[in-house]
Design a protein around this motif. Sequence first.
Motif, short mmCIF file in Angstrom:
data_model
loop_
_atom_site.label_atom_id
_atom_site.label_comp_id
_atom_site.label_asym_id
_atom_site.label_seq_id
_atom_site.Cartn_x
_atom_site.Cartn_y
_atom_site.Cartn_z
N THR A 123 0.85 -1.20 -0.01
CA THR A 123 0.12 0.05 -0.02
C THR A 123 0.89 1.20 -0.03
OG1 THR A 123 -1.74 -1.32 1.16
CG2 THR A 123 -1.67 1.05 1.33
N ALA A 124 1.99 1.24 0.84
CA ALA A 124 2.70 2.30 0.96
C ALA A 124 3.61 2.37 -0.52
CB ALA A 124 3.79 2.16 2.06
N MET A 125 4.00 1.43 -1.02
CA MET A 125 4.89 1.39 -2.34
C MET A 125 3.68 1.86 -3.43
SD MET A 125 7.24 1.45 -4.12
CE MET A 125 8.56 0.80 -2.89
N ASP A 126 2.44 1.66 -3.34
CA ASP A 126 1.64 2.12 -4.39
C ASP A 126 1.50 3.78 -4.16
OD1 ASP A 126 -0.25 1.78 -6.65
OD2 ASP A 126 -1.91 2.51 -5.08
N ARG A 127 1.55 4.35 -3.12
CA ARG A 127 1.49 5.58 -2.78
C ARG A 127 2.89 6.51 -3.26
NH1 ARG A 127 -1.25 9.91 -3.30
NH2 ARG A 127 -1.01 11.62 -1.81
N ARG A 129 4.63 5.27 -5.68
CA ARG A 129 4.36 5.18 -7.13
C ARG A 129 3.55 6.41 -7.60
NH1 ARG A 129 0.42 4.42 -10.37
NH2 ARG A 129 -0.77 3.33 -8.86
N GLN A 130 2.48 6.71 -6.70
CA GLN A 130 1.49 7.72 -7.42
C GLN A 130 2.28 9.18 -7.41
OE1 GLN A 130 -1.81 7.12 -4.97
NE2 GLN A 130 -2.38 5.58 -5.92
N LEU A 131 2.90 9.27 -6.05
CA LEU A 131 3.65 10.51 -5.84
C LEU A 131 4.76 10.99 -6.92
CD1 LEU A 131 3.52 10.70 -1.82
CD2 LEU A 131 2.24 12.12 -3.74
N VAL A 132 5.66 9.91 -7.16
CA VAL A 132 6.60 9.91 -8.10
C VAL A 132 6.32 10.03 -9.51
CG1 VAL A 132 8.65 8.48 -8.99
CG2 VAL A 132 8.31 8.32 -6.83
N GLY A 133 4.99 9.67 -9.79
CA GLY A 133 4.44 9.68 -10.97
C GLY A 133 3.85 11.34 -11.21
N MET A 134 3.40 11.94 -10.13
CA MET A 134 3.06 13.18 -10.17
C MET A 134 4.34 13.97 -10.34
SD MET A 134 0.16 13.38 -6.77
CE MET A 134 0.40 15.19 -6.64
N ASN A 135 5.34 13.71 -9.59
CA ASN A 135 6.60 14.59 -9.76
C ASN A 135 7.18 14.23 -11.20
OD1 ASN A 135 6.99 16.21 -7.55
ND2 ASN A 135 8.48 15.14 -6.70
#
Length: 153
Positions: A123-127, A129-135
Amino acid sequence: MLGSLFYTLHVLGAVLWVGGMAFALLALRPALAPLEPPQRMLVHEGALKRFFLIVWHAMPILLLTGYALLFGWYGGFRGAGWHVHAMHLTALIMAGIFLALFTGPWKEFRAARAAGDLPKAATAMDRIRQLVGMNLVLGLLTVAVAAWGRFGG
């Protein structure tokens, strides 16, 4: 001469940060898909630990050289073009996202991995991934703005 050094360091910092995010999301993550979750998490942890160390160096270099160029080359915000203002905004947002990622999901991921809690780590890794994707999106936008604005566009 000093301006050239600052600009070179600025560009290298951007290449490392944005390129590292692109590699992590577009190459590393898909390549790890065939691995079992424990092995995948282990590789992710090792790769992200090293990458985040790079970002901890690249981010301040980017910000400091950006301000040095802003005030030394453009004479401050008033003399800067729209592209410099846009880069400044996205840089601050990206730095904020990275800090939130590092102190939130990354910390949770490492704690969950240490405790052997794979669902919580996933779950933390998915979050992450999302934040790195935004960046990554913001970083690519920033590079495009820098390239476009550099030639008066």
